[in-house]
Design a protein around this motif. Structure first.
Motif, short mmCIF file in Angstrom:
data_model
loop_
_atom_site.label_atom_id
_atom_site.label_comp_id
_atom_site.label_asym_id
_atom_site.label_seq_id
_atom_site.Cartn_x
_atom_site.Cartn_y
_atom_site.Cartn_z
N ARG A 95 0.95 -1.49 -0.04
CA ARG A 95 0.07 0.34 0.08
C ARG A 95 0.82 1.65 -0.38
O ARG A 95 2.18 1.44 0.01
CB ARG A 95 -1.24 -0.40 0.92
N ASN A 96 0.14 2.17 -0.46
CA ASN A 96 0.67 3.55 0.08
C ASN A 96 1.32 4.17 1.12
O ASN A 96 0.17 4.31 2.01
CB ASN A 96 0.04 4.72 -1.36
N ILE A 97 2.08 4.30 1.25
CA ILE A 97 2.75 5.31 2.61
C ILE A 97 3.05 5.94 2.27
O ILE A 97 4.38 6.05 2.37
CB ILE A 97 3.25 3.96 3.45
N PRO A 98 2.92 7.49 2.59
CA PRO A 98 3.16 8.80 2.46
C PRO A 98 4.13 8.98 3.15
O PRO A 98 4.03 8.88 4.67
CB PRO A 98 1.89 9.69 2.03
N THR A 99 5.18 9.75 3.66
CA THR A 99 5.76 10.28 4.46
C THR A 99 5.19 11.04 5.17
O THR A 99 5.29 10.46 6.34
CB THR A 99 7.74 10.53 4.55
N ALA A 100 3.88 11.66 4.48
CA ALA A 100 2.92 12.35 5.94
C ALA A 100 3.06 11.76 6.43
O ALA A 100 1.94 11.85 8.11
CB ALA A 100 2.28 13.43 4.95
N LEU A 101 1.99 10.06 6.23
CA LEU A 101 1.34 9.03 7.39
C LEU A 101 2.22 8.82 8.37
O LEU A 101 2.00 8.76 9.02
CB LEU A 101 0.77 8.11 6.33
N LEU A 102 3.62 8.56 7.79
CA LEU A 102 4.34 7.97 9.07
C LEU A 102 4.76 9.60 9.94
O LEU A 102 4.95 9.20 10.92
CB LEU A 102 5.80 7.72 8.18
N GLU A 103 4.53 10.22 9.40
CA GLU A 103 4.79 11.59 10.71
C GLU A 103 3.69 11.91 11.19
O GLU A 103 4.07 12.17 12.38
CB GLU A 103 4.70 12.77 9.36
N LYS A 104 2.06 11.12 10.71
CA LYS A 104 1.21 11.54 11.82
C LYS A 104 1.05 9.97 12.58
O LYS A 104 0.73 10.55 14.11
CB LYS A 104 0.00 11.15 10.41
N LEU A 105 1.81 9.35 12.10
CA LEU A 105 1.59 7.83 13.08
C LEU A 105 2.15 8.34 14.22
O LEU A 105 2.13 6.87 14.90
CB LEU A 105 1.30 6.34 12.03
N PHE A 106 3.38 8.47 13.38
CA PHE A 106 4.63 8.10 15.09
C PHE A 106 5.47 9.38 15.61
O PHE A 106 6.57 9.49 15.92
CB PHE A 106 5.96 7.30 13.97
N GLY A 107 5.23 10.73 14.94
CA GLY A 107 5.99 11.97 15.10
C GLY A 107 5.95 12.34 16.69
O GLY A 107 6.34 12.91 16.70
N ASP A 108 4.47 11.82 17.52
CA ASP A 108 4.65 12.16 18.52
C ASP A 108 5.35 11.80 19.32
O ASP A 108 6.41 11.83 20.13
CB ASP A 108 3.41 11.50 18.95
N VAL A 109 6.50 10.79 18.60
CA VAL A 109 8.09 9.71 19.49
C VAL A 109 9.06 9.98 18.97
O VAL A 109 9.55 9.87 19.26
CB VAL A 109 7.05 8.96 20.20
N CYS A 110 8.90 9.67 17.53
CA CYS A 110 9.92 9.60 16.40
C CYS A 110 10.04 10.46 15.78
O CYS A 110 9.47 11.74 15.27
CB CYS A 110 9.69 8.72 15.86
N GLU A 111 11.79 10.93 15.32
CA GLU A 111 11.86 11.81 14.42
C GLU A 111 12.37 11.09 12.93
O GLU A 111 12.63 9.62 13.51
CB GLU A 111 13.23 12.59 15.08
N LEU A 112 11.89 10.91 12.24
CA LEU A 112 12.07 10.30 10.52
C LEU A 112 13.13 11.02 9.74
O LEU A 112 13.53 12.33 10.11
CB LEU A 112 10.16 11.20 9.97
N GLN A 113 14.11 10.14 9.45
CA GLN A 113 14.60 10.62 8.26
C GLN A 113 15.04 9.70 7.40
O GLN A 113 15.08 8.15 7.44
CB GLN A 113 16.27 10.39 9.17
N VAL A 114 14.64 10.57 6.09
CA VAL A 114 14.47 9.11 4.58
C VAL A 114 16.24 9.77 4.38
O VAL A 114 16.63 10.22 4.82
CB VAL A 114 14.20 10.49 3.55
#
Length: 250
Positions: free
Chosen positions: A201-220
């Motif tokens: 399925r399509n997993i945009p980076t913005a979705l990952l921010e929404k799901l995990f951004g409360d406790v995680c910092e994201l790096q591509v």
């Protein structure tokens, strides 16, 4: 480099059998566990890669900066990534819903194992107990028994589950993370259409921010793009496999 990705199927069903028995009021009454068990029986398992994923080859030091880490591989099938992580000296836990790929994993690699029957899963483990694979519904895992993980390698799990289960999945994953965690996700990204919407399925980076951004910092870490000409029969304009590393939010 060109990534190895899930071969796209003209189907909207989940591509990993570990979710097959999870109740879903929006789906039909089809027994999905039986469906995916049949696919394993018939060898229709194109999502399995024959080589270690490029994410581990290129970025293992970021996922596992220290030796002897404890790592979870959700919806693992019989991925060779598990053996690679095990041979590197880490303690590895896999979660899979169908028993056949677990048995094949151990037999194809000549790894002796024992089994235990738990109330929520059947567990297969090596003699040194440093590699365990649980056969169970991923949403019915005993979180307390599993404990915390230094790292999670999510190559084919988040991209497989249904959209309505993503929030529940994210909360579950976050509850399993140790304080100084590393969480690496392979996220397939494209514009779904009537002919194809996954899995994967399509997993945009913005979705990952929404799901995990409360406790995680994201790096591509890396993006791998499929040539446009190879996607014509899928009806897609583009298909990217983005590799992201999630670390504790400071």
């Amino acid at each position: 480099m060109l990534a190895q990705v899930f071969p796209l199927q003209q189907s909207r069903r989940c591509c990993n059998p570990a979710l097959a028995s999870f109740p879903d009021d929006t789906m039909s009454g089809e027994n999905r566990m039986d469906t995916w068990q049949e696919r394993w029986k018939e060898g229709r398992t194109g999502w399995q890669l024959s080589d270690v994923h490029f994410g581990l080859e290129n970025h293992a030091s970021k996922l596992l900066p220290k030796p002897e880490r404890r790592i979870l591989v959700p919806l693992c099938g019989k991925t060779v990534d598990i053996e690679w992580l095990y041979r590197e000296g880490h303690t590895v836990v896999g979660i899979e819903g169908i028993e056949q790929p677990i048995v094949e994993f151990f037999s194809e690699r000549n790894l002796p194992y024992t089994t235990d029957h738990l109330t929520w899963a059947k567990v297969f483990k090596t003699e040194d107990d440093r590699l365990r694979m649980y056969c169970c519904d991923i949403f019915k895992m005993d979180m307390e028994s599993l404990g915390k993980f230094d790292a999670i390698w999510d190559r084919g799990s988040l991209v497989a589950i249904y959209e309505e289960d993503r929030e529940k999945y994210a909360q579950m994953i976050k509850a399993l993370l140790a304080p100084d965690f590393r969480y690496m996700i392979s996220a397939t990204q494209y514009t779904p259409n009537e002919g194809f919407s996954g899995p994967p399925r399509n997993i945009p980076t913005a979705l990952l921010e929404k799901l995990f951004g409360d406790v995680c910092e994201l790096q591509v870490l890396e993006e791998s793009i499929r040539p446009k000409e190879t996607l014509e029969h899928w009806g897609l304009d583009y298909f990217v496999e983005a590799l992201l590393l999630l670390t504790p939010r400071s």
